[in-house]
Design a protein around this motif. Structure first.
Motif, PDB file in Angstrom:
ATOM      1  N   ARG A   7       0.848  -1.181   0.000  1.00 45.17           N
ATOM      2  CA  ARG A   7       0.000   0.000   0.000  1.00 45.17           C
ATOM      3  C   ARG A   7       0.885   1.233   0.000  1.00 45.17           C
ATOM      4  O   ARG A   7       2.024   1.206   0.479  1.00 45.17           O
ATOM      5  N   GLN A   8       0.324   2.299  -0.531  1.00 49.60           N
ATOM      6  CA  GLN A   8       1.065   3.554  -0.591  1.00 49.60           C
ATOM      7  C   GLN A   8       0.102   4.712  -0.406  1.00 49.60           C
ATOM      8  O   GLN A   8      -0.829   4.893  -1.191  1.00 49.60           O
TER       9      GLN A   8
ATOM     10  N   ARG B  42       5.977   3.279  -0.564  1.00 50.55           N
ATOM     11  CA  ARG B  42       5.178   2.064  -0.697  1.00 50.55           C
ATOM     12  C   ARG B  42       5.590   1.081   0.383  1.00 50.55           C
ATOM     13  O   ARG B  42       6.775   0.889   0.652  1.00 50.55           O
ATOM     14  N   GLU B  43       4.599   0.451   1.003  1.00 49.98           N
ATOM     15  CA  GLU B  43       4.828  -0.438   2.137  1.00 49.98           C
ATOM     16  C   GLU B  43       4.305  -1.836   1.815  1.00 49.98           C
ATOM     17  O   GLU B  43       3.158  -1.991   1.402  1.00 49.98           O
TER      18      GLU B  43
ATOM     19  N   PRO C 119      -4.897   4.313   1.447  1.00 49.88           N
ATOM     20  CA  PRO C 119      -3.856   4.396   0.436  1.00 49.88           C
ATOM     21  C   PRO C 119      -4.320   3.714  -0.848  1.00 49.88           C
ATOM     22  O   PRO C 119      -5.457   3.264  -0.945  1.00 49.88           O
ATOM     23  N   VAL C 120      -3.436   3.631  -1.815  1.00 49.96           N
ATOM     24  CA  VAL C 120      -3.639   2.779  -2.981  1.00 49.96           C
ATOM     25  C   VAL C 120      -3.007   1.425  -2.655  1.00 49.96           C
ATOM     26  O   VAL C 120      -1.894   1.364  -2.142  1.00 49.96           O
TER      27      VAL C 120
ATOM     28  N   ARG D   4      -1.573  -1.938 -11.301  1.00 53.83           N
ATOM     29  CA  ARG D   4      -1.651  -0.481 -11.258  1.00 53.83           C
ATOM     30  C   ARG D   4      -2.278   0.032  -9.971  1.00 53.83           C
ATOM     31  O   ARG D   4      -2.294   1.241  -9.727  1.00 53.83           O
ATOM     32  N   GLY D   5      -2.820  -0.856  -9.168  1.00 58.82           N
ATOM     33  CA  GLY D   5      -3.344  -0.460  -7.879  1.00 58.82           C
ATOM     34  C   GLY D   5      -4.842  -0.231  -7.865  1.00 58.82           C
ATOM     35  O   GLY D   5      -5.470  -0.013  -8.895  1.00 58.82           O
TER      36      GLY D   5
END
Length: 119
Positions: A38-39, A45-46, A91-92, A111-112
């Motif tokens: 997620r970001q 980004r994590e 997040p995305v 692409r999220g």
């Protein structure tokens, strides 16, 4: 060309739940290890969870206890259920996976999908 596709994002109220899906399109043989990341805006980004082909899972401390990752190898899909969502969980979400296909084994990113938690 093989593409990873995430879906299931959307608007959810604080304290609610959401299930995200990850699969692939194009010509490929199989999907092996899958990761969810997620970001949030302005943040790195994590990595939040990983699931192997055999179903072994790992979670980051930030989501453990509020998330369940699963997969259906027959459908070549992974699912991430997020529970007790809070506004900071907006997040995305990205999925990336090791996918075998005509070009061999490749790690491919989607692409999220956006998750928005309203307070």
């Amino acid at each position: 060309q093989v593409q990873v596709v995430e879906s299931g994002g959307g608007l959810v109220q604080s304290g609610g739940s959401l299930t995200l899906s990850c699969g692939a399109s194009g010509t490929f043989n199989n999907i092996y290890i899958m990761h969810w990341h997620r970001q949030a805006p302005g943040r790195e980004r994590e990595l939040v969870t990983t699931i192997t082909y055999a179903g072994t899972t790992e979670y980051s401390d930030s989501v453990e206890g509020r998330s369940t990752v699963s997969r259906d190898n027959a459908k070549k899909m992974s699912y991430l259920q997020r529970n007790s969502l809070e506004p900071e969980d907006t997040p995305v979400y990205f999925c990336n996976a090791d996918i075998s296909g005509p070009g061999g084994l490749r790690n491919t990113w989607g692409r999220g999908t956006q998750v928005t938690v309203s307070s």
